[in-house]
Write a protein that holds these residues in place. Structure first.
Motif, mmCIF file in Angstrom:
data_model
loop_
_atom_site.group_PDB
_atom_site.id
_atom_site.type_symbol
_atom_site.label_atom_id
_atom_site.label_comp_id
_atom_site.label_asym_id
_atom_site.label_seq_id
_atom_site.Cartn_x
_atom_site.Cartn_y
_atom_site.Cartn_z
ATOM 1 N N MET A 136 2.529 8.559 -8.237
ATOM 2 C CA MET A 136 2.690 7.120 -7.745
ATOM 3 C C MET A 136 2.735 6.073 -8.928
ATOM 4 O O MET A 136 3.107 5.233 -9.054
ATOM 5 C CB MET A 136 2.106 6.890 -6.472
ATOM 6 N N LYS A 137 1.304 6.300 -9.615
ATOM 7 C CA LYS A 137 0.854 5.206 -10.719
ATOM 8 C C LYS A 137 1.974 5.332 -11.775
ATOM 9 O O LYS A 137 2.148 4.235 -12.486
ATOM 10 C CB LYS A 137 -0.471 5.876 -11.258
ATOM 11 N N SER A 138 2.604 6.608 -12.105
ATOM 12 C CA SER A 138 3.514 6.728 -13.359
ATOM 13 C C SER A 138 4.595 5.788 -13.022
ATOM 14 O O SER A 138 5.408 5.249 -13.775
ATOM 15 C CB SER A 138 3.798 8.153 -13.436
ATOM 16 N N TYR A 139 5.126 5.542 -11.469
ATOM 17 C CA TYR A 139 6.139 4.636 -11.227
ATOM 18 C C TYR A 139 5.788 3.547 -11.316
ATOM 19 O O TYR A 139 6.512 2.515 -11.739
ATOM 20 C CB TYR A 139 6.675 5.047 -10.072
ATOM 21 N N VAL A 140 4.432 2.992 -10.755
ATOM 22 C CA VAL A 140 4.146 1.722 -10.677
ATOM 23 C C VAL A 140 3.721 0.918 -12.289
ATOM 24 O O VAL A 140 4.017 -0.023 -12.547
ATOM 25 C CB VAL A 140 2.789 1.494 -10.087
ATOM 26 N N GLU A 141 3.445 1.903 -13.241
ATOM 27 C CA GLU A 141 3.046 1.625 -14.600
ATOM 28 C C GLU A 141 4.419 1.163 -14.961
ATOM 29 O O GLU A 141 4.302 0.333 -16.208
ATOM 30 C CB GLU A 141 2.394 2.516 -15.252
ATOM 31 N N LYS A 142 5.367 1.533 -14.760
ATOM 32 C CA LYS A 142 6.756 0.998 -15.240
ATOM 33 C C LYS A 142 7.170 -0.330 -14.748
ATOM 34 O O LYS A 142 8.350 -0.780 -15.482
ATOM 35 C CB LYS A 142 7.928 2.068 -14.818
ATOM 36 N N MET A 143 6.647 -0.697 -13.774
ATOM 37 C CA MET A 143 7.268 -1.956 -13.124
ATOM 38 C C MET A 143 6.505 -3.190 -13.914
ATOM 39 O O MET A 143 5.469 -3.248 -14.676
ATOM 40 C CB MET A 143 6.727 -2.091 -11.703
ATOM 41 N N GLN A 161 8.850 -6.317 -8.793
ATOM 42 C CA GLN A 161 7.850 -6.655 -9.687
ATOM 43 C C GLN A 161 7.001 -7.684 -8.941
ATOM 44 O O GLN A 161 7.544 -8.114 -7.945
ATOM 45 C CB GLN A 161 8.537 -7.316 -10.826
ATOM 46 N N ASN A 162 5.926 -8.077 -9.791
ATOM 47 C CA ASN A 162 5.218 -9.427 -9.309
ATOM 48 C C ASN A 162 4.731 -9.266 -7.850
ATOM 49 O O ASN A 162 4.583 -10.266 -7.122
ATOM 50 C CB ASN A 162 6.273 -10.758 -9.257
ATOM 51 N N ARG A 163 3.901 -7.956 -7.723
ATOM 52 C CA ARG A 163 3.288 -7.718 -6.597
ATOM 53 C C ARG A 163 2.037 -7.121 -6.867
ATOM 54 O O ARG A 163 1.598 -6.835 -8.050
ATOM 55 C CB ARG A 163 3.963 -6.686 -5.737
ATOM 56 N N LYS A 164 0.995 -6.904 -5.885
ATOM 57 C CA LYS A 164 -0.107 -5.984 -5.916
ATOM 58 C C LYS A 164 0.077 -5.082 -5.125
ATOM 59 O O LYS A 164 0.344 -5.126 -3.924
ATOM 60 C CB LYS A 164 -1.177 -7.027 -5.571
ATOM 61 N N ILE A 165 -0.618 -3.845 -5.531
ATOM 62 C CA ILE A 165 -0.460 -2.495 -5.170
ATOM 63 C C ILE A 165 -1.742 -1.665 -5.036
ATOM 64 O O ILE A 165 -2.302 -1.663 -6.013
ATOM 65 C CB ILE A 165 0.755 -1.827 -6.103
ATOM 66 N N ALA A 166 -1.812 -1.153 -3.979
ATOM 67 C CA ALA A 166 -2.970 -0.151 -3.708
ATOM 68 C C ALA A 166 -2.460 1.220 -3.366
ATOM 69 O O ALA A 166 -1.516 1.414 -2.617
ATOM 70 C CB ALA A 166 -3.895 -0.748 -2.350
ATOM 71 N N ILE A 167 -3.288 2.132 -3.897
ATOM 72 C CA ILE A 167 -2.698 3.385 -3.690
ATOM 73 C C ILE A 167 -3.982 4.392 -2.764
ATOM 74 O O ILE A 167 -4.814 4.249 -3.278
ATOM 75 C CB ILE A 167 -2.371 4.207 -5.043
ATOM 76 N N VAL A 217 1.014 -1.023 -0.064
ATOM 77 C CA VAL A 217 0.017 -0.103 0.148
ATOM 78 C C VAL A 217 0.731 1.410 0.051
ATOM 79 O O VAL A 217 1.947 1.338 0.724
ATOM 80 C CB VAL A 217 -1.053 0.035 1.265
ATOM 81 N N LEU A 218 0.705 2.012 -1.075
ATOM 82 C CA LEU A 218 1.286 3.504 -0.958
ATOM 83 C C LEU A 218 0.497 4.491 -0.501
ATOM 84 O O LEU A 218 -0.581 4.406 -1.184
ATOM 85 C CB LEU A 218 1.883 3.656 -2.222
ATOM 86 N N ALA A 219 0.813 5.167 0.495
ATOM 87 C CA ALA A 219 -0.004 6.141 1.154
ATOM 88 C C ALA A 219 0.882 7.643 1.068
ATOM 89 O O ALA A 219 1.901 7.434 1.754
ATOM 90 C CB ALA A 219 -0.561 5.857 2.545
ATOM 91 N N ALA A 220 0.614 8.586 0.272
ATOM 92 C CA ALA A 220 1.324 9.673 0.353
ATOM 93 C C ALA A 220 0.363 11.021 0.049
ATOM 94 O O ALA A 220 -0.475 11.038 -0.546
ATOM 95 C CB ALA A 220 2.473 9.669 -0.716
ATOM 96 N N LYS A 229 -9.259 0.685 -7.797
ATOM 97 C CA LYS A 229 -9.825 1.644 -6.751
ATOM 98 C C LYS A 229 -8.734 2.644 -6.266
ATOM 99 O O LYS A 229 -7.608 2.233 -5.747
ATOM 100 C CB LYS A 229 -10.521 1.379 -5.676
ATOM 101 N N THR A 230 -8.689 3.731 -6.184
ATOM 102 C CA THR A 230 -7.433 4.725 -5.634
ATOM 103 C C THR A 230 -8.527 5.574 -4.426
ATOM 104 O O THR A 230 -9.642 6.082 -4.796
ATOM 105 C CB THR A 230 -7.034 5.786 -6.397
ATOM 106 N N VAL A 231 -7.897 5.623 -3.358
ATOM 107 C CA VAL A 231 -8.537 6.315 -2.371
ATOM 108 C C VAL A 231 -7.835 7.806 -2.379
ATOM 109 O O VAL A 231 -6.746 8.027 -2.115
ATOM 110 C CB VAL A 231 -8.461 5.863 -0.884
#
Length: 388
Positions: free
Chosen positions: A348-355, A328-334, A301-304, A363-365
């Motif tokens: 944050m998504k711009s980084y995750v999309e490169k992985m 890589q090979n993980r599940k991520i929530a933002i 979980v990335l919270a920023a 869902k994004t909170v």
């Protein structure tokens, strides 16, 4: 020096460094670090690597004591990084007849670090699978490029079945540190070697063909028992597979509101049955440990907070490091926070999309300034998606 027994013929001559503040000028080492070096005593004598200049005097004393008046025939250089190669010139000047055995790339790089007299005559460049007989002991050489420098090689001593593994199977911590091997070896691996999983896998395939009874790394304890456990950890780590079913909640908070949301998310995840939930404050906690935990667990979980139309800097540092280490090979929530124009999620998504091989929760909170009941409901829905 602590008495470390390997065998009658193979002696430890390394040293602990408990005064170092930052390993490689970036990683905290609360329990210090060891610089390992070894000597094989036979008809001919081989010194297996040197150590950091911080401990050269202690290393020379240990070497002279073990040699007991004899003169070494070879210096085997596994890795040219200064914490292992720092004392090469001291050795070369003191023992001008000794040959320097290394990979061809290491021989080519040596003059970048040291001016060694007659290096062209003294250097012995070895190739994959070549052997060097010392008498009853025989060293066989295996190239290990980019584990984690291009010139690295490891050595297998055939009679005693010892793998001299360079930085492989190393860990932070002095040899007399009373601590678990796995945590500090994991932190060491992912932060230093983690980018090069494919290369580590290639080396492990070579190692699988050998009957290894002892592993002698350049940092950390000599491994003699349960070698399958250590090798298994390296197989998991280098394949980028999650080690444990769990979640790391990594947060970057400015005034504490994002911290409260992250702590609430941890509470929600635990209530919904997450097996393990770790949490880290990226502003204050050890960044290297945060990287370690991100690789350890299968969910993140990335919270920023938003900051300067971007994301709070310590989160960007964290994501940049993860990207550089091939996360890589993980599940991520933002979860993002922002008072007037939330931007953290987008960055944050711009980084995750490169992985590679990342499942990003749909869902994004988005929290506006401070967490409210509606945000808690949204985080419960996000937790459901993350744990599904």
């Amino acid at each position: 020096m602590k008495d470390i027994v390997i065998s009658d013929a193979v002696k430890y001559i390394g040293a602990d460094d408990k005064d170092l503040d930052l390993f490689e000028s970036q990683y905290i080492v609360p329990n210090g670090v060891s610089y390992n070096s070894y000597v094989i005593l036979d008809e001919k004598i081989a010194v297996m690597d040197t150590i950091d200049t911080r401990k050269t005097d202690e290393w020379k004393e240990n070497l002279e004591r073990v040699l007991d008046g004899r003169t070494p025939d070879y210096l085997v250089v596994s890795h040219l990084e200064p914490d292992h190669a720092g004392s090469i010139k001291e050795f070369a000047d003191k023992y001008p007849e000794a040959k320097i055995v290394a990979s061809a790339k290491a021989i080519a790089m040596l003059p970048q670090f040291f001016e060694i007299a007659d290096l062209a005559d003294r250097a012995v460049a070895v190739k994959e699978g070549e052997e060097l007989s010392l008498g009853s002991h025989t060293l066989q050489f295996f190239m290990a490029p980019m584990v984690h420098w291009p010139e690295v090689m490891v050595e297998y001593e055939k009679s005693e079945k010892i793998l001299f593994s360079a930085d492989g199977f190393g860990k932070f911590g002095a040899l007399d540190a009373d601590e678990d091997w796995t945590c500090e070896a994991r932190r060491y691996y992912f932060n230093i070697v983690g980018k090069y999983g494919a290369q580590v896998q290639a080396l492990l395939k070579k190692a699988a063909t050998l009957d290894i009874q002892t592993i002698c790394p350049l940092h950390g304890p000599i491994l003699k028992e349960n070698l399958g456990y250590y090798i298994g950890k390296y197989m998991t780590w280098s394949s980028y597979e999650p080690e444990d079913d769990g979640v790391l909640v990594a947060y970057a908070s400015i005034h504490g509101n994002t911290k409260k949301a992250a702590e609430k998310m941890k509470e929600i995840l635990e209530a919904k049955g997450a097996k393990k939930v770790a949490i880290t404050d990226l502003s204050r906690d050890d960044m290297a440990e945060a990287i370690e935990d991100a690789f350890r667990y299968d969910k993140l979980v990335l919270a920023a907070a938003s900051y300067d139309a971007s994301v709070f800097p310590c989160m960007e540092t964290f994501l940049n490091k993860l990207t550089n280490k091939n996360y890589q090979n993980r599940k991520i929530a933002i979860i993002e926070n922002g008072s007037w124009a939330p931007t953290a999620a987008r960055v944050m998504k711009s980084y995750v999309e490169k992985m590679k091989k990342i499942v990003l929760c749909e869902k994004t909170v988005t929290i506006k300034s401070a967490m409210k009941d509606a945000d808690v409901t949204a985080m419960e829905e996000l937790a459901d998606e993350l744990l599904a």
